[in-house]
Design a protein around this motif. Structure first.
Motif, PDB file in Angstrom:
ATOM      1  N   VAL A   1      -8.412   9.436  18.292  1.00  0.00           N
ATOM      2  CA  VAL A   1      -9.262   8.481  17.563  1.00  0.00           C
ATOM      3  C   VAL A   1      -9.513   8.963  16.141  1.00  0.00           C
ATOM      4  N   ALA A   2      -9.759  10.275  15.974  1.00  0.00           N
ATOM      5  CA  ALA A   2     -10.069  10.804  14.644  1.00  0.00           C
ATOM      6  C   ALA A   2      -8.898  10.622  13.679  1.00  0.00           C
ATOM      7  N   THR A   3      -7.679  10.797  14.158  1.00  0.00           N
ATOM      8  CA  THR A   3      -6.515  10.625  13.284  1.00  0.00           C
ATOM      9  C   THR A   3      -6.388   9.184  12.798  1.00  0.00           C
ATOM     10  N   GLU A   4      -6.616   8.229  13.701  1.00  0.00           N
ATOM     11  CA  GLU A   4      -6.531   6.824  13.304  1.00  0.00           C
ATOM     12  C   GLU A   4      -7.631   6.447  12.313  1.00  0.00           C
ATOM     13  N   LEU A   5      -8.849   6.928  12.555  1.00  0.00           N
ATOM     14  CA  LEU A   5      -9.950   6.619  11.645  1.00  0.00           C
ATOM     15  C   LEU A   5      -9.742   7.270  10.280  1.00  0.00           C
ATOM     16  N   GLU A   6      -9.152   8.452  10.268  1.00  0.00           N
ATOM     17  CA  GLU A   6      -8.868   9.104   8.995  1.00  0.00           C
ATOM     18  C   GLU A   6      -7.822   8.326   8.192  1.00  0.00           C
ATOM     19  N   ALA A   7      -6.812   7.805   8.887  1.00  0.00           N
ATOM     20  CA  ALA A   7      -5.782   7.010   8.200  1.00  0.00           C
ATOM     21  C   ALA A   7      -6.384   5.728   7.618  1.00  0.00           C
ATOM     22  N   ARG A   8      -7.279   5.096   8.373  1.00  0.00           N
ATOM     23  CA  ARG A   8      -7.932   3.891   7.854  1.00  0.00           C
ATOM     24  C   ARG A   8      -8.811   4.212   6.651  1.00  0.00           C
ATOM     25  N   TRP A   9      -9.484   5.338   6.690  1.00  0.00           N
ATOM     26  CA  TRP A   9     -10.332   5.752   5.570  1.00  0.00           C
ATOM     27  C   TRP A   9      -9.484   5.981   4.318  1.00  0.00           C
ATOM     28  N   ASN A  10      -8.349   6.662   4.498  1.00  0.00           N
ATOM     29  CA  ASN A  10      -7.472   6.899   3.353  1.00  0.00           C
ATOM     30  C   ASN A  10      -6.914   5.596   2.783  1.00  0.00           C
ATOM     31  N   ALA A  11      -6.569   4.644   3.646  1.00  0.00           N
ATOM     32  CA  ALA A  11      -6.059   3.354   3.169  1.00  0.00           C
ATOM     33  C   ALA A  11      -7.133   2.595   2.393  1.00  0.00           C
ATOM     34  N   ALA A  12      -8.379   2.650   2.888  1.00  0.00           N
ATOM     35  CA  ALA A  12      -9.466   1.965   2.190  1.00  0.00           C
ATOM     36  C   ALA A  12      -9.733   2.604   0.834  1.00  0.00           C
ATOM     37  N   LEU A  13      -9.687   3.947   0.778  1.00  0.00           N
ATOM     38  CA  LEU A  13      -9.886   4.624  -0.508  1.00  0.00           C
ATOM     39  C   LEU A  13      -8.761   4.291  -1.494  1.00  0.00           C
ATOM     40  N   GLN A  14      -7.534   4.211  -0.990  1.00  0.00           N
ATOM     41  CA  GLN A  14      -6.406   3.887  -1.867  1.00  0.00           C
ATOM     42  C   GLN A  14      -6.530   2.466  -2.429  1.00  0.00           C
ATOM     43  N   LYS A  15      -6.942   1.535  -1.585  1.00  0.00           N
ATOM     44  CA  LYS A  15      -7.120   0.167  -2.070  1.00  0.00           C
ATOM     45  C   LYS A  15      -8.227   0.092  -3.113  1.00  0.00           C
ATOM     46  N   ALA A  16      -9.328   0.798  -2.873  1.00  0.00           N
ATOM     47  CA  ALA A  16     -10.414   0.806  -3.857  1.00  0.00           C
ATOM     48  C   ALA A  16      -9.954   1.425  -5.175  1.00  0.00           C
ATOM     49  N   GLN A  17      -9.123   2.457  -5.102  1.00  0.00           N
ATOM     50  CA  GLN A  17      -8.623   3.085  -6.319  1.00  0.00           C
ATOM     51  C   GLN A  17      -7.708   2.123  -7.096  1.00  0.00           C
ATOM     52  N   GLU A  18      -6.877   1.366  -6.383  1.00  0.00           N
ATOM     53  CA  GLU A  18      -6.011   0.394  -7.064  1.00  0.00           C
ATOM     54  C   GLU A  18      -6.832  -0.685  -7.754  1.00  0.00           C
ATOM     55  N   LEU A  19      -7.882  -1.145  -7.099  1.00  0.00           N
ATOM     56  CA  LEU A  19      -8.720  -2.176  -7.713  1.00  0.00           C
ATOM     57  C   LEU A  19      -9.490  -1.626  -8.912  1.00  0.00           C
ATOM     58  N   GLU A  20      -9.886  -0.367  -8.855  1.00  0.00           N
ATOM     59  CA  GLU A  20     -10.531   0.238 -10.019  1.00  0.00           C
ATOM     60  C   GLU A  20      -9.575   0.282 -11.212  1.00  0.00           C
ATOM     61  N   GLY A  21      -8.285   0.550 -10.923  1.00  0.00           N
ATOM     62  CA  GLY A  21      -7.304   0.529 -12.004  1.00  0.00           C
ATOM     63  C   GLY A  21      -7.124  -0.861 -12.588  1.00  0.00           C
ATOM     64  N   ARG A  22      -7.107  -1.894 -11.729  1.00  0.00           N
ATOM     65  CA  ARG A  22      -6.995  -3.262 -12.230  1.00  0.00           C
ATOM     66  C   ARG A  22      -8.203  -3.652 -13.056  1.00  0.00           C
ATOM     67  N   LEU A  23      -9.387  -3.233 -12.601  1.00  0.00           N
ATOM     68  CA  LEU A  23     -10.595  -3.535 -13.375  1.00  0.00           C
ATOM     69  C   LEU A  23     -10.590  -2.799 -14.703  1.00  0.00           C
ATOM     70  N   GLY A  24     -10.056  -1.571 -14.715  1.00  0.00           N
ATOM     71  CA  GLY A  24      -9.941  -0.849 -15.971  1.00  0.00           C
ATOM     72  C   GLY A  24      -8.982  -1.518 -16.941  1.00  0.00           C
ATOM     73  N   ASP A  25      -7.917  -2.166 -16.410  1.00  0.00           N
ATOM     74  CA  ASP A  25      -6.997  -2.901 -17.275  1.00  0.00           C
ATOM     75  C   ASP A  25      -7.690  -4.079 -17.957  1.00  0.00           C
ATOM     76  N   PHE A  26      -8.615  -4.720 -17.261  1.00  0.00           N
ATOM     77  CA  PHE A  26      -9.354  -5.824 -17.882  1.00  0.00           C
ATOM     78  C   PHE A  26     -10.225  -5.319 -19.031  1.00  0.00           C
ATOM     79  N   ASP A  27     -10.786  -4.130 -18.865  1.00  0.00           N
ATOM     80  CA  ASP A  27     -11.663  -3.595 -19.913  1.00  0.00           C
ATOM     81  C   ASP A  27     -10.883  -2.916 -21.024  1.00  0.00           C
ATOM     82  N   ASP A  28      -9.599  -2.644 -20.796  1.00  0.00           N
ATOM     83  CA  ASP A  28      -8.766  -2.018 -21.821  1.00  0.00           C
ATOM     84  C   ASP A  28      -8.129  -3.113 -22.660  1.00  0.00           C
TER      85      ASP A  28
END
Length: 472
Positions: free
Chosen positions: A312-339
């Motif tokens: 269970v811990a391995t699956e939850l860790e993978a989901r956590w990493n995927a959620a963090l990666q998606k949030a990081q991509e959206l932060e980059g897109r938001l930074g492009d709007f402000d740039d």
């Protein structure tokens, strides 16, 4: 026993009638619950309200605003796909399922824009049942749509709408206009072909609408034809003529009609671009906020699990990493709007003012979409009734403008052997006067200053011939 059976059957029939009438009365009060589209929820008190999720409300509101702006469902779909903007929809796992986000598809987007609930109207009884007799046996089919006038219940302004009543009605009229075979006699919306006047030309002789056909290399040559009589009755064709000259003449009339409002249109265009930029940024901002919440939720679930339970811990860790990666991509897109360096610059009002002073150049620019020009024509012109004057070799158009004005426009037809590459008489006269005294470079510069240089190669060959004739 027979009497008891008859009474039981009567009692069941009475119960069905009472149940159907109770449902109808509850619907007339706007209280009958049913499966809601995305963006609406039933409260515990039985009231119909908008979804409390801000991201869902913003996405739906933007979809309707883009529909009003672009005038068609397909440009909205292509714009959302190009910008990578997902739309909410209900999960099909179970009725009234959770809201999920997915790239938009045409059928779902069109049904969403056509739902009367988004226009603030509670509707019930929108379909009917048809019974037909086939080979002596009665068959029943369900789900046949009824016109608005035959709805069992129509309560305007009952739930809060995502679009007000009048824009919603205009949307439905435009959706109906984009159905090619829904009505053969009404003007059709522009469908993006090269022909500027497809769908608005009517034959003066038989009253039918004109067809458009394309030929030549890359389908650049267009022709308008009245094919209704030979197709339906086998009669001779009424009209057939080239569409380039008539399109150019009508475009000139439309540009003259628009000239007085060019500055106001330029200001509105600048404001619309700023609003569009703000809506894009707001969409990404809400998506980032939801992605951060999903990342925090995944983190809490990972921290709550027993570390020794590795499956269970391995699956939850993978989901956590995927959620963090998606949030990081959206932060980059938001930074492009402000740039400001990465996002396309919004033209200043001074630039738009300068473009507004030269509408023909903007209209004839290669990057101007044919569909946009068609929509502009259909806003200003209701219909064009066309005929051919055989004696004067002219096409006669009766222009019916949207404001109620009408006037006649005559377009000269080319004679036999004439073509669009011939040098104009004005240019020939200028060349004739300068051929004996000046060289080719000076003649070309003069033609450029007089704006007669669109066929400079043929004109210079004409100048060489005139110079040779004068020297001889």
């Amino acid at each position: 026993m027979g009497l008891k059976g008859t009474l039981s059957e009567f009692a069941l029939n009475l119960l069905r009638q009472r149940s159907a009438e109770a449902i109808r009365q509850k619907a007339q009060r706007g209280e009958l619950p049913f499966s809601l589209p995305v963006g609406y929820v039933w409260t515990a008190e039985g009231n119909l309200e908008k979804d409390p999720d801000v991201r869902v409300r913003q996405a739906l509101s933007r979809g309707f605003s883009k529909r009003i702006e672009l005038g068609s469902v397909r440009p909205v779909l292509l714009g959302f796909r190009r910008e990578g903007i997902p739309l909410p929809r209900k999960s099909q796992d179970q009725p009234g399922g959770r809201t999920i986000w997915a790239p938009p598809v045409y059928s779902a987007l069109r049904s969403l824009l056509a739902n009367p609930l988004y226009g603030g109207a509670y509707a019930f009884g929108k379909t009917k049942t048809k019974i037909s007799v086939i080979e002596g046996r009665a068959g029943k089919t369900l789900g046949h749509k009824k016109p608005r006038s035959e709805f069992s219940v129509w309560i305007p302004d009952h739930p809060p709408g995502y679009i007000s009543g009048e824009p919603y009605e205009r949307n439905q009229a435009r959706l109906a206009a984009h159905v090619p075979m829904q009505s053969r006699m009404e003007p059709k919306a522009g469908r993006g072909g090269r022909a500027l006047l497809s769908g608005v030309l009517r034959c003066r002789r038989c009253g039918r609408r004109l067809y458009v056909s394309y030929s030549g290399s890359h389908s650049m040559v267009l022709r308008y034809q009245c094919r209704g009589a030979p197709m339906n009755e086998g009669d001779p064709r009424c009209l057939s003529f080239s569409g380039l000259r008539i399109d150019r003449a009508v475009a000139g009339e439309v540009l003259r009609a628009m000239g007085g409002h060019a500055v106001e249109a330029a200001v509105e265009a600048a404001e619309k671009m700023r609003r569009h930029f703000g809506e894009q940024r707001r969409t990404v901002e809400l998506e980032l906020e939801q992605a951060r919440y999903a990342a925090k939720l995944s983190a809490r679930r990972y921290e709550a699990v027993d570390p020794d339970h590795r499956l269970v811990a391995t699956e939850l860790e993978a989901r956590w990493n995927a959620a963090l990666q998606k949030a990081q991509e959206l932060e980059g897109r938001l930074g492009d709007f402000d740039d400001a360096g990465k996002m396309p610059a919004i033209p200043d009002k001074e630039v738009l003012f300068s473009l507004a002073q030269d509408l023909p150049a903007v209209w004839n620019a290669p990057g101007t979409e044919a569909g946009l020009k068609q929509r502009i024509v259909r806003i200003l012109v209701e219909e064009l009734v066309v005929d051919v004057d055989e004696e004067k070799k002219e096409m006669v158009l009766l222009m019916h403008w949207a404001g109620g004005r009408h006037w006649e426009l005559r377009v000269r037809q080319r004679g036999r052997g004439q073509h669009g590459q011939a040098t104009g008489m004005e240019a020939i006269e200028v060349i004739r006067q300068m051929a004996g005294k000046y060289g080719d470079g000076e003649i070309a510069a003069t033609l450029n200053r007089l704006r007669l240089a669109n066929r400079s190669r043929q004109q210079l060959e004409c100048a060489a011939g005139l110079r040779f004739a004068s020297s001889a």
